[in-house]
Design a protein around this motif. Structure first.
Motif, mmCIF file in Angstrom:
data_model
loop_
_atom_site.group_PDB
_atom_site.id
_atom_site.type_symbol
_atom_site.label_atom_id
_atom_site.label_comp_id
_atom_site.label_asym_id
_atom_site.label_seq_id
_atom_site.Cartn_x
_atom_site.Cartn_y
_atom_site.Cartn_z
ATOM 1 N N ALA A 145 -4.891 3.242 -2.100
ATOM 2 C CA ALA A 145 -3.773 4.210 -2.575
ATOM 3 C C ALA A 145 -4.104 4.960 -3.597
ATOM 4 O O ALA A 145 -3.894 6.071 -4.017
ATOM 5 N N THR A 149 -4.895 3.779 5.561
ATOM 6 C CA THR A 149 -4.947 3.045 4.333
ATOM 7 C C THR A 149 -4.656 1.602 4.636
ATOM 8 O O THR A 149 -3.685 1.081 5.642
ATOM 9 N N SER A 195 1.296 3.900 -2.962
ATOM 10 C CA SER A 195 1.142 5.359 -2.795
ATOM 11 C C SER A 195 2.024 6.027 -3.181
ATOM 12 O O SER A 195 1.794 7.353 -4.032
ATOM 13 N N CYS A 223 0.755 -1.212 -0.011
ATOM 14 C CA CYS A 223 -0.149 0.019 -0.101
ATOM 15 C C CYS A 223 0.940 1.142 -0.197
ATOM 16 O O CYS A 223 0.542 2.281 -0.833
#
Length: 602
Positions: A337, A315, A20, A16
């Motif tokens: 993300a 997240t 991102s 994640c």
């Protein structure tokens, strides 16, 4: 190193966090990523990558690199239930049932709905690939072996103290926003996040090992085998799965074997008993694998009460944790993300108000609720499958009799096999969840709703219905330009909005050009049709678009439809300006004169 000022600080370097970083770089926003570990872990962890996640990787020019090393679909196209891997007893090496999975085998409709296939690529190998891609886009801005010590925030910024675990030196990072992709280990407790749901459902042990099992693994297309033993159930007996990395058939070099234990069973931490148990369950008394790693993890299905805490956004596993069934965890995290990055980019560049960031939770939390509930449901299906096979927990003698009756060539055997076939019809929810993977959509958030209703969702999760309704993922359709075929999903790239129109929608096109010029929004206009910028050679788009030749569809940078008009409008500039104002959460003082209004929610 001096103190650092950065638009976005990402805490956590797993799938994640790295996604991102990549997404923000693609949009043109700087970030700094810190990860407390020096290198990726040694365990495979998540391994299934679904079509939607591969579409995201395709958008960021990563898909080809993943496909070049991952396990092709044909080798993950079947799931099966067996008695044992080896052995020469009357009930050994028998298959109770097999089911097609993830778009393989008979599930050819998956290919009609996406330009990407599902694949298998263990996280232990995916993360180094994502790390290399993130570092290439954002050189020198990924700090491994660094941990977050503290975080505070005010109306202007978040101030974070970071420690270099090698030297012990601490420094300060001041960020406009913080993405918590740390699995909930640090930031969640600091900001007061609460995770609620089903916990401690089972205590799992995963043995990650190398061995040559080709003599006994007799199905090149099977991704996973569940062993149902008279002395236990499918989870408690063991689950064996292929991992590659260079051979994907029966000659797979690496494997993972799952055991489950009751949370209060002391044997779950006794690693000396794991190899003997593997040998016994697989009926391979001389198995001498090379153990790469052993991991302990707890099955749970929980979700955070909030996703946003001022300038901090939770997240991935920090926001939601899933049972492994259906493989939604890592995929959901990467999709988090994808949703958040373009919004942060526009807010930081002054093109949207801070209120746009509230829509991250508005949109993604209901999807996580659905996914967590689905994974819990499919996890709970496994005892039903065991019962369909004839397993009676705690009574090995009756279970063996049931197994013998199951394989018998008589009326009772045929009835038992037919019963299991019906039971597996329920279990298919786990491996044929096509709608869960592609059909999630956003009813509220950064969308302009129209008068239409979402199509009914398949309660079994298998039937996906592509639509251009606002909030839904833009349907995949094969289009062509200059002799090259591509997907409608390829039109949104590098953080662009895309206005897709018919061939008689010049008013919408001119409105888009005017708004993009005056507001500085990256907006591409595309006509699809015989006289358009892109041709529709198979009439795929014509059957899906649900607009007329004078209509228009506005697509967000994350490939979800933001707004549409089925026809033309005499005030195209005003209507499209209002749509952007609604999507970007802007105050509008005049047609075409939208301006950001800053706001931070504490």
């Amino acid at each position: 190193m001096t103190d650092i000022r950065v638009p976005v600080l990402i805490v956590g370097g797993g799938g994640c966090g790295l996604s991102s970083s990549i997404a923000l770089s693609e949009h043109g926003t700087q970030s700094l990523l810190i990860e407390r570990h020096a290198t990726p872990g040694r365990l495979p962890k998540a391994r299934y990558i679904n079509q939607r996640t591969m579409e995201i990787f395709r958008q960021f020019d990563i898909a080809d690199a993943v496909y070049a090393k991952s396990m092709p679909l044909k080798y993950i196209s079947r799931i099966r239930w067996c008695t044992s891997l080896a052995g020469d007893g009357p009930l050994d090496r028998k298959t109770f049932h097999a089911i097609d999975s993830f778009g393989g085998g008979s599930l050819r409709h998956y290919a009609e709905d996406s330009p990407c296939e599902s694949t298998l690529y263990p996280q232990v190998r995916l993360e180094p690939l994502l790390r290399a891609e993130a570092e290439r886009r954002n050189p020198g801005k990924l700090l491994y072996n660094h941990e977050l010590v503290s975080i505070s925030q005010d109306a202007r910024a978040a101030t974070c103290v970071v420690r270099d675990r090698d030297s012990g030196r601490e420094f300060t990072v001041v960020a406009d926003y913080v993405i918590a992709a740390d699995g909930g280990r640090t930031i969640g407790p600091i900001v007061g996040s609460r995770l609620t749901g089903a916990t401690e459902l089972a205590d799992m042990v995963t043995v990650y090992f190398k061995a040559d099992l080709s003599e006994w693994w007799d199905d090149d297309h099977a991704m996973t085998t569940w062993f149902v033993n008279p002395d236990g159930g499918s989870w408690s007996s063991g689950v064996l799965g292929k991992l590659g990395p260079t051979r994907f058939d029966r000659h797979s070099e690496e494997w993972m074997f799952h055991f489950s234990f009751r949370p209060d069973d002391p044997a779950r931490f006794d690693e000396t008993k794991l190899l003997p148990r593997m040998r016994e369950l697989l009926k391979l008394p001389d198995l001498d694998p090379e153990i790469i790693g052993i991991g302990h993890w707890v099955v749970e299905g929980v979700i955070a009460d909030r996703y946003r805490f001022g300038r901090v956004f939770l997240t991935g596993d920090a926001a939601h944790r899933h049972p492994p069934t259906t493989g939604l965890g890592l995929n959901s995290a990467i999709q988090d993300a994808h949703n958040l990055a373009w919004k942060l980019d526009l807010v930081l560049k002054g093109k949207a108000s801070d209120g746009l960031l509230d829509t991250y939770e508005t949109e993604r939390r209901p999807v996580a609720e659905r996914n967590v509930s689905w994974a819990l449901l499919t996890f709970q299906n496994h005892p039903l499958t065991d019962a369909g096979i004839g397993l009676v927990r705690g009574n090995a003698e009756v279970s063996r009799k049931n197994f013998a009756a199951f394989f018998a060539d008589d009326d009772e055997g045929r009835s038992r096999r037919a019963r299991l076939d019906q039971v597996i019809g329920v279990q298919r929810m786990e491996w044929q969840a096509h709608d869960l993977e592609l059909g999630f959509h956003y009813e509220h958030g950064a969308v302009v709703r129209d008068e239409t209703f979402a199509p009914p969702r398949d309660p079994m999760g298998g039937r996906y219905v592509p639509v251009t309704r606002p909030g839904h993922r833009l349907p995949h359709a094969r289009i062509a330009k200059d002799g090259r075929e591509l997907s409608t999903l390829d039109l949104a790239e590098k953080g662009n909005f895309v206005l897709i129109t018919g061939c008689r929608a010049e008013a919408w096109r001119q409105a888009a050009i005017q708004i993009a010029g005056s507001e500085g929004i990256r907006l591409v206009t595309v006509r699809i049709g015989d006289e358009g910028d892109y041709r529709d050679p198979h009439r795929d788009w014509l059957s899906l678009r649900d607009i007329g030749e004078d209509g228009a569809i506005l697509v967000r940078p994350d490939n979800h439809v933001a707004w549409r008009s089925r026809t033309g409008h005499p005030d195209a500039v005003g209507v499209l300006s209002d749509a952007f104002a609604t999507i970007l959460k802007l105050d509008v003082d005049a047609v075409g004169q939208a301006r950001p209004t800053a706001r931070v929610v504490a």
